[in-house]
Design a protein around this motif. Structure first.
Motif, PDB file in Angstrom:
ATOM      1  N   GLU A 191      -8.753 -26.387  51.650  1.00  0.00           N
ATOM      2  CA  GLU A 191      -9.573 -27.187  50.744  1.00  0.00           C
ATOM      3  C   GLU A 191     -10.558 -28.053  51.516  1.00  0.00           C
ATOM      4  O   GLU A 191     -11.661 -28.296  51.071  1.00  0.00           O
ATOM      5  N   ASP A 192     -10.142 -28.560  52.676  1.00  0.00           N
ATOM      6  CA  ASP A 192     -11.035 -29.389  53.473  1.00  0.00           C
ATOM      7  C   ASP A 192     -12.203 -28.577  54.025  1.00  0.00           C
ATOM      8  O   ASP A 192     -13.285 -29.102  54.218  1.00  0.00           O
ATOM      9  N   ALA A 193     -11.997 -27.299  54.291  1.00  0.00           N
ATOM     10  CA  ALA A 193     -13.013 -26.474  54.924  1.00  0.00           C
ATOM     11  C   ALA A 193     -13.983 -25.864  53.917  1.00  0.00           C
ATOM     12  O   ALA A 193     -15.068 -25.456  54.283  1.00  0.00           O
ATOM     13  N   LEU A 194     -13.607 -25.779  52.645  1.00  0.00           N
ATOM     14  CA  LEU A 194     -14.428 -25.093  51.657  1.00  0.00           C
ATOM     15  C   LEU A 194     -15.098 -26.084  50.725  1.00  0.00           C
ATOM     16  O   LEU A 194     -14.512 -27.088  50.339  1.00  0.00           O
ATOM     17  N   ASP A 195     -16.306 -25.778  50.341  1.00  0.00           N
ATOM     18  CA  ASP A 195     -16.971 -26.605  49.343  1.00  0.00           C
ATOM     19  C   ASP A 195     -17.043 -25.858  48.011  1.00  0.00           C
ATOM     20  O   ASP A 195     -17.922 -26.077  47.205  1.00  0.00           O
ATOM     21  N   PHE A 196     -16.088 -24.944  47.809  1.00  0.00           N
ATOM     22  CA  PHE A 196     -16.000 -24.184  46.565  1.00  0.00           C
ATOM     23  C   PHE A 196     -14.552 -23.845  46.296  1.00  0.00           C
ATOM     24  O   PHE A 196     -13.712 -23.946  47.163  1.00  0.00           O
ATOM     25  N   GLU A 197     -14.307 -23.480  45.067  1.00  0.00           N
ATOM     26  CA  GLU A 197     -12.983 -23.010  44.681  1.00  0.00           C
ATOM     27  C   GLU A 197     -12.984 -21.493  44.708  1.00  0.00           C
ATOM     28  O   GLU A 197     -13.894 -20.872  44.158  1.00  0.00           O
ATOM     29  N   PRO A 198     -12.000 -20.874  45.335  1.00  0.00           N
ATOM     30  CA  PRO A 198     -11.936 -19.407  45.323  1.00  0.00           C
ATOM     31  C   PRO A 198     -11.780 -18.903  43.884  1.00  0.00           C
ATOM     32  O   PRO A 198     -11.152 -19.550  43.054  1.00  0.00           O
ATOM     33  N   ILE A 199     -12.371 -17.756  43.601  1.00  0.00           N
ATOM     34  CA  ILE A 199     -12.221 -17.180  42.263  1.00  0.00           C
ATOM     35  C   ILE A 199     -10.944 -16.356  42.212  1.00  0.00           C
ATOM     36  O   ILE A 199     -10.442 -15.895  43.233  1.00  0.00           O
ATOM     37  N   ARG A 200     -10.417 -16.214  41.031  1.00  0.00           N
ATOM     38  CA  ARG A 200      -9.245 -15.374  40.821  1.00  0.00           C
ATOM     39  C   ARG A 200      -9.666 -14.177  39.985  1.00  0.00           C
ATOM     40  O   ARG A 200     -10.292 -14.327  38.946  1.00  0.00           O
ATOM     41  N   ILE A 201      -9.310 -13.000  40.451  1.00  0.00           N
ATOM     42  CA  ILE A 201      -9.617 -11.761  39.750  1.00  0.00           C
ATOM     43  C   ILE A 201      -8.304 -11.216  39.204  1.00  0.00           C
ATOM     44  O   ILE A 201      -7.314 -11.146  39.933  1.00  0.00           O
ATOM     45  N   ALA A 202      -8.305 -10.876  37.938  1.00  0.00           N
ATOM     46  CA  ALA A 202      -7.079 -10.368  37.313  1.00  0.00           C
ATOM     47  C   ALA A 202      -6.642  -9.074  37.994  1.00  0.00           C
ATOM     48  O   ALA A 202      -7.468  -8.321  38.514  1.00  0.00           O
ATOM     49  N   SER A 203      -5.359  -8.822  37.980  1.00  0.00           N
ATOM     50  CA  SER A 203      -4.866  -7.554  38.532  1.00  0.00           C
ATOM     51  C   SER A 203      -5.228  -6.430  37.564  1.00  0.00           C
ATOM     52  O   SER A 203      -5.469  -6.666  36.377  1.00  0.00           O
ATOM     53  N   ASN A 204      -5.261  -5.219  38.060  1.00  0.00           N
ATOM     54  CA  ASN A 204      -5.603  -4.078  37.209  1.00  0.00           C
ATOM     55  C   ASN A 204      -4.651  -3.941  36.025  1.00  0.00           C
ATOM     56  O   ASN A 204      -5.054  -3.475  34.957  1.00  0.00           O
ATOM     57  N   ASP A 205      -3.404  -4.353  36.200  1.00  0.00           N
ATOM     58  CA  ASP A 205      -2.429  -4.270  35.108  1.00  0.00           C
ATOM     59  C   ASP A 205      -2.784  -5.195  33.949  1.00  0.00           C
ATOM     60  O   ASP A 205      -2.348  -4.966  32.820  1.00  0.00           O
ATOM     61  N   ASP A 206      -3.577  -6.244  34.224  1.00  0.00           N
ATOM     62  CA  ASP A 206      -3.938  -7.215  33.199  1.00  0.00           C
ATOM     63  C   ASP A 206      -5.203  -6.835  32.428  1.00  0.00           C
ATOM     64  O   ASP A 206      -5.597  -7.519  31.502  1.00  0.00           O
ATOM     65  N   VAL A 207      -5.845  -5.751  32.815  1.00  0.00           N
ATOM     66  CA  VAL A 207      -7.107  -5.358  32.199  1.00  0.00           C
ATOM     67  C   VAL A 207      -6.857  -4.248  31.180  1.00  0.00           C
ATOM     68  O   VAL A 207      -6.273  -3.219  31.498  1.00  0.00           O
ATOM     69  N   VAL A 208      -7.306  -4.491  29.960  1.00  0.00           N
ATOM     70  CA  VAL A 208      -7.224  -3.482  28.905  1.00  0.00           C
ATOM     71  C   VAL A 208      -8.581  -2.792  28.858  1.00  0.00           C
ATOM     72  O   VAL A 208      -9.607  -3.438  28.666  1.00  0.00           O
ATOM     73  N   GLU A 209      -8.576  -1.485  29.065  1.00  0.00           N
ATOM     74  CA  GLU A 209      -9.824  -0.736  29.112  1.00  0.00           C
ATOM     75  C   GLU A 209     -10.153  -0.167  27.747  1.00  0.00           C
ATOM     76  O   GLU A 209      -9.425   0.669  27.224  1.00  0.00           O
ATOM     77  N   GLU A 210     -11.246  -0.638  27.170  1.00  0.00           N
ATOM     78  CA  GLU A 210     -11.720  -0.086  25.907  1.00  0.00           C
ATOM     79  C   GLU A 210     -12.641   1.085  26.231  1.00  0.00           C
ATOM     80  O   GLU A 210     -13.494   0.996  27.108  1.00  0.00           O
ATOM     81  N   ARG A 211     -12.459   2.190  25.536  1.00  0.00           N
ATOM     82  CA  ARG A 211     -13.257   3.390  25.797  1.00  0.00           C
ATOM     83  C   ARG A 211     -14.061   3.749  24.551  1.00  0.00           C
ATOM     84  O   ARG A 211     -13.631   3.488  23.430  1.00  0.00           O
ATOM     85  N   VAL A 212     -15.228   4.334  24.779  1.00  0.00           N
ATOM     86  CA  VAL A 212     -16.113   4.747  23.692  1.00  0.00           C
ATOM     87  C   VAL A 212     -16.558   6.183  23.946  1.00  0.00           C
ATOM     88  O   VAL A 212     -16.671   6.607  25.096  1.00  0.00           O
ATOM     89  N   PRO A 213     -16.822   6.953  22.872  1.00  0.00           N
ATOM     90  CA  PRO A 213     -17.251   8.343  23.068  1.00  0.00           C
ATOM     91  C   PRO A 213     -18.615   8.420  23.754  1.00  0.00           C
ATOM     92  O   PRO A 213     -19.523   7.654  23.433  1.00  0.00           O
ATOM     93  N   LEU A 214     -18.730   9.337  24.710  1.00  0.00           N
ATOM     94  CA  LEU A 214     -20.013   9.615  25.359  1.00  0.00           C
ATOM     95  C   LEU A 214     -20.574  10.943  24.861  1.00  0.00           C
ATOM     96  O   LEU A 214     -21.764  11.085  24.651  1.00  0.00           O
ATOM     97  N   PHE A 215     -19.692  11.908  24.660  1.00  0.00           N
ATOM     98  CA  PHE A 215     -20.116  13.209  24.161  1.00  0.00           C
ATOM     99  C   PHE A 215     -18.944  13.878  23.458  1.00  0.00           C
ATOM    100  O   PHE A 215     -17.800  13.443  23.571  1.00  0.00           O
ATOM    101  N   TYR A 216     -19.284  14.908  22.707  1.00  0.00           N
ATOM    102  CA  TYR A 216     -18.284  15.725  22.015  1.00  0.00           C
ATOM    103  C   TYR A 216     -18.482  17.168  22.461  1.00  0.00           C
ATOM    104  O   TYR A 216     -19.614  17.618  22.654  1.00  0.00           O
ATOM    105  N   ILE A 217     -17.399  17.884  22.603  1.00  0.00           N
ATOM    106  CA  ILE A 217     -17.457  19.330  22.748  1.00  0.00           C
ATOM    107  C   ILE A 217     -16.704  19.862  21.531  1.00  0.00           C
ATOM    108  O   ILE A 217     -15.497  19.626  21.390  1.00  0.00           O
ATOM    109  N   GLY A 218     -17.448  20.521  20.644  1.00  0.00           N
ATOM    110  CA  GLY A 218     -16.882  20.847  19.342  1.00  0.00           C
ATOM    111  C   GLY A 218     -16.635  19.536  18.622  1.00  0.00           C
ATOM    112  O   GLY A 218     -17.518  18.691  18.541  1.00  0.00           O
ATOM    113  N   ASP A 219     -15.404  19.350  18.151  1.00  0.00           N
ATOM    114  CA  ASP A 219     -15.050  18.091  17.494  1.00  0.00           C
ATOM    115  C   ASP A 219     -14.250  17.164  18.406  1.00  0.00           C
ATOM    116  O   ASP A 219     -13.808  16.094  17.970  1.00  0.00           O
TER     117      ASP A 219
END
Length: 131
Positions: free
Chosen positions: A24-52
């Motif tokens: 803390e003495d050496a930094l003039d910023f707070e480190p950021i925290r990135i969520a683990s991959n397990d904490d991320v819910v991936e929403e998906r959307v259609p890009l293309f269809y083959i048939g239906d």
């Protein structure tokens, strides 16, 4: 000889003084925290269809995908970097469906590739769809 000893002692003091007692003495910023991959819910959307059958991509493509593409493009060229990008964004099933499609046109393939590149690299979004 005494001069060498004094120089060594002075150098040791400088090294010791340069070491901070806590991060803390050496930094003039707070480190950021990135969520683990397990904490991320991936929403998906259609890009293309083959048939239906819909084939989807992540609604929000993670920046790491662009970083991987840029590294591959730097090392092997854009053309060779595109296939791994498509595979990662589309997923193995969708990639293979495109490979095996007899009805896929050049224009449709170009549209899919450009759309994935645009979305992955954060390019300005283009409207419309392939013919």
């Amino acid at each position: 000889m005494a001069s060498t000893t004094r120089q060594a002692t002075a150098a040791a003091r400088k090294r010791a003084a340069a070491k901070p007692t806590s991060t803390e003495d050496a930094l003039d910023f707070e480190p950021i925290r990135i969520a683990s991959n397990d904490d991320v819910v991936e929403e998906r959307v259609p890009l293309f269809y083959i048939g239906d059958d819909p084939y989807t991509i992540p609604k929000d493509i993670p920046p790491g995908v662009a970083l991987q593409y840029l590294r591959e493009a730097r090392e092997h060229g854009r053309d060779l970097a595109t296939a791994p990008l498509l595979n990662r964004v589309l997923g193995e099933e969708a990639y293979e469906a495109l490979e095996q499609s007899k009805a896929l046109s050049d224009d449709q393939m170009e549209w899919i590739v450009e759309k994935v590149l645009d979305l992955a690299l954060g390019r300005k979004k283009k409207e419309g769809k392939a013919k």
